[in-house]
Design a protein around this motif. Structure first.
Motif, PDB file in Angstrom:
ATOM      1  N   PHE A 161       0.817  -1.218   0.000  1.00  0.00           N
ATOM      2  CA  PHE A 161       0.000   0.000   0.000  1.00  0.00           C
ATOM      3  C   PHE A 161       0.849   1.266   0.000  1.00  0.00           C
ATOM      4  N   PHE A 162       0.346   2.269  -0.723  1.00  0.00           N
ATOM      5  CA  PHE A 162       0.822   3.648  -0.654  1.00  0.00           C
ATOM      6  C   PHE A 162      -0.227   4.467   0.103  1.00  0.00           C
ATOM      7  N   ASP A 163       0.226   5.472   0.862  1.00  0.00           N
ATOM      8  CA  ASP A 163      -0.716   6.428   1.466  1.00  0.00           C
ATOM      9  C   ASP A 163      -0.374   7.840   0.961  1.00  0.00           C
ATOM     10  N   PHE A 164      -0.574   8.051  -0.331  1.00  0.00           N
ATOM     11  CA  PHE A 164      -0.224   9.335  -0.940  1.00  0.00           C
ATOM     12  C   PHE A 164      -0.900  10.486  -0.191  1.00  0.00           C
ATOM     13  N   PRO A 165      -0.142  11.519   0.203  1.00  0.00           N
ATOM     14  CA  PRO A 165      -0.757  12.684   0.846  1.00  0.00           C
ATOM     15  C   PRO A 165      -1.746  13.373  -0.094  1.00  0.00           C
ATOM     16  N   ASN A 166      -2.879  13.793   0.455  1.00  0.00           N
ATOM     17  CA  ASN A 166      -3.908  14.543  -0.290  1.00  0.00           C
ATOM     18  C   ASN A 166      -4.477  13.770  -1.477  1.00  0.00           C
ATOM     19  N   ASN A 167      -4.368  12.450  -1.426  1.00  0.00           N
ATOM     20  CA  ASN A 167      -4.920  11.612  -2.490  1.00  0.00           C
ATOM     21  C   ASN A 167      -6.445  11.583  -2.357  1.00  0.00           C
ATOM     22  N   PRO A 168      -7.204  11.854  -3.417  1.00  0.00           N
ATOM     23  CA  PRO A 168      -8.664  11.795  -3.311  1.00  0.00           C
ATOM     24  C   PRO A 168      -9.154  10.353  -3.246  1.00  0.00           C
ATOM     25  N   LYS A 169     -10.392  10.174  -2.871  1.00  0.00           N
ATOM     26  CA  LYS A 169     -10.983   8.844  -2.884  1.00  0.00           C
ATOM     27  C   LYS A 169     -11.189   8.406  -4.329  1.00  0.00           C
ATOM     28  N   GLY A 170     -10.824   7.164  -4.643  1.00  0.00           N
ATOM     29  CA  GLY A 170     -11.015   6.647  -5.989  1.00  0.00           C
ATOM     30  C   GLY A 170     -12.484   6.418  -6.303  1.00  0.00           C
ATOM     31  N   LYS A 171     -12.771   6.218  -7.574  1.00  0.00           N
ATOM     32  CA  LYS A 171     -14.142   5.948  -8.011  1.00  0.00           C
ATOM     33  C   LYS A 171     -14.200   4.588  -8.686  1.00  0.00           C
ATOM     34  N   LYS A 172     -15.196   3.792  -8.283  1.00  0.00           N
ATOM     35  CA  LYS A 172     -15.376   2.453  -8.843  1.00  0.00           C
ATOM     36  C   LYS A 172     -15.856   2.555 -10.292  1.00  0.00           C
ATOM     37  N   GLY A 173     -15.534   1.525 -11.068  1.00  0.00           N
ATOM     38  CA  GLY A 173     -15.986   1.513 -12.448  1.00  0.00           C
ATOM     39  C   GLY A 173     -15.209   0.489 -13.257  1.00  0.00           C
ATOM     40  N   THR A 174     -15.113   0.744 -14.551  1.00  0.00           N
ATOM     41  CA  THR A 174     -14.402  -0.164 -15.441  1.00  0.00           C
ATOM     42  C   THR A 174     -13.027   0.399 -15.787  1.00  0.00           C
ATOM     43  N   ASN A 175     -12.228  -0.413 -16.467  1.00  0.00           N
ATOM     44  CA  ASN A 175     -10.844  -0.077 -16.825  1.00  0.00           C
ATOM     45  C   ASN A 175      -9.986   0.133 -15.581  1.00  0.00           C
ATOM     46  N   THR A 176     -10.033  -0.875 -14.725  1.00  0.00           N
ATOM     47  CA  THR A 176      -9.318  -0.820 -13.454  1.00  0.00           C
ATOM     48  C   THR A 176      -9.117  -2.231 -12.921  1.00  0.00           C
TER      49      THR A 176
END
Length: 319
Positions: free
Chosen positions: A65-80
């Motif tokens: 795991f990375f805990d990037f500072p100020n990283n936004p919450k990801g969004k679920k979907g395709t192409n991931t």
């Protein structure tokens, strides 16, 4: 390509978390995986890079795991990379974890069956998606060694990575690359879900490709996966693959020394794919008894230790 240079199976999965400390407790105290390395992102020293694995960090058992500072919450979907799996020895182990998830209020689904194997899907506090998969009917790539001093009894404990799920809107092209270039074979299909394997096969050498052209585009951030890595035997094999990428016109990272393993990165559509060597592993710079308990740095960062320790928030990982 020579047999010894082909992909051997899964090496690790790297994802993003909103909180390295909460993530540490989730993986060690609830899931019962061992923190084998606490270090920093070699490309961003303000970010932790934590490695959870089996008892000795065997290749094919590691979630990082990375805990990037100020990283936004990801969004679920395709192409991931949409879900990571962990191997447990038996169907009974799934029942053990189902009760454990109830105890710790971990969001989960009932135990189900997919591609003939029992699975238990669950999510962490970031809504990162996982599943446990039973090895009871499994054949193929050998698993690792459960954490001997972990909170989960060894007969039930997680001891390896299972099939990595990838959702893709340009399915035929993507599947063609994994079969034609990386050497995967499609072995089963259930609806829009396809099971592919490489090397010895089995749960530790499989991916699940999901044909999904209708979901919105996923977005990177915490709660999402950063990349997947597949095993190679050694640096010589990395050089072979770099030549393959060059001949195919695939832009790639070139050789990267990650100290614990050696790597080569390529992006296939939206998916970052790393090839990583089995050696040298996680046991070279810390005693077995205290793996992951102190901040470990690659040699090229060691002369900056004082500065790194002053800018990264410390947390206690002593067991």
């Amino acid at each position: 390509m020579k047999l010894e240079d082909q992909l051997l199976g899964l090496h690790h999965v790297t994802a993003m978390t909103s909180d390295a400390v909460k993530n540490y407790h989730f993986f060690t105290d609830i899931l019962g995986m061992r923190l084998v390395k606490k270090t920093v992102n070699q490309d961003d020293i303000y970010t932790y890079h934590t490695y959870f694995a089996d008892d000795i960090g065997t290749p094919g058992t590691t979630m990082t795991f990375f805990d990037f500072p100020n990283n936004p919450k990801g969004k679920k979907g395709t192409n991931t990379i949409s879900r990571t799996s962990f191997r447990v020895p038996t169907d009974a182990a799934l029942e053990y974890y189902e009760e454990r998830f109830e105890q710790y209020k971990v969001k989960h689904e009932p135990i189900t069956t997919e591609f003939g194997k029992k699975v238990l899907r669950f999510w962490d506090f970031d809504e990162q998606a996982y599943q446990l998969i039973s090895d009871e009917l499994n054949q193929g790539m050998k698993a690792g060694i459960p954490w001997k001093k972990g909170p989960v009894p060894e007969e039930f404990a997680i001891y390896g990575l299972g099939p990595v799920e990838i959702s893709i809107s340009y399915f035929a092209d993507f599947k063609g690359i994994f079969e034609g270039i990386f050497g995967f074979n499609t072995i089963q299909q259930e609806g829009n879900r396809y099971l592919l394997e490489v090397g010895e096969g089995g749960n530790g050498a499989q991916i699940i490709l999901v044909d999904d052209a209708t979901s919105p585009q996923a977005e990177q951030g915490y709660g999402e996966v950063h990349h997947v890595a597949f095993r190679l035997a050694d640096r010589k094999s990395l050089a072979v693959w770099q030549e393959v990428y060059t001949k195919l016109g695939l832009p790639n990272s070139g050789y990267v020394d990650r100290y614990y393993f050696e790597s080569l990165y390529v992006r296939i559509g939206h998916i970052l794919v790393e090839l990583a060597t089995d050696e040298p592993g996680f046991m070279g710079d810390e005693p077995y008894e205290t793996l992951g308990e102190s901040l470990s740095l690659a040699p090229f960062l060691e002369n900056r230790r004082d500065y790194i320790e002053s800018v990264i928030k410390p947390f206690d990982s002593s067991r």
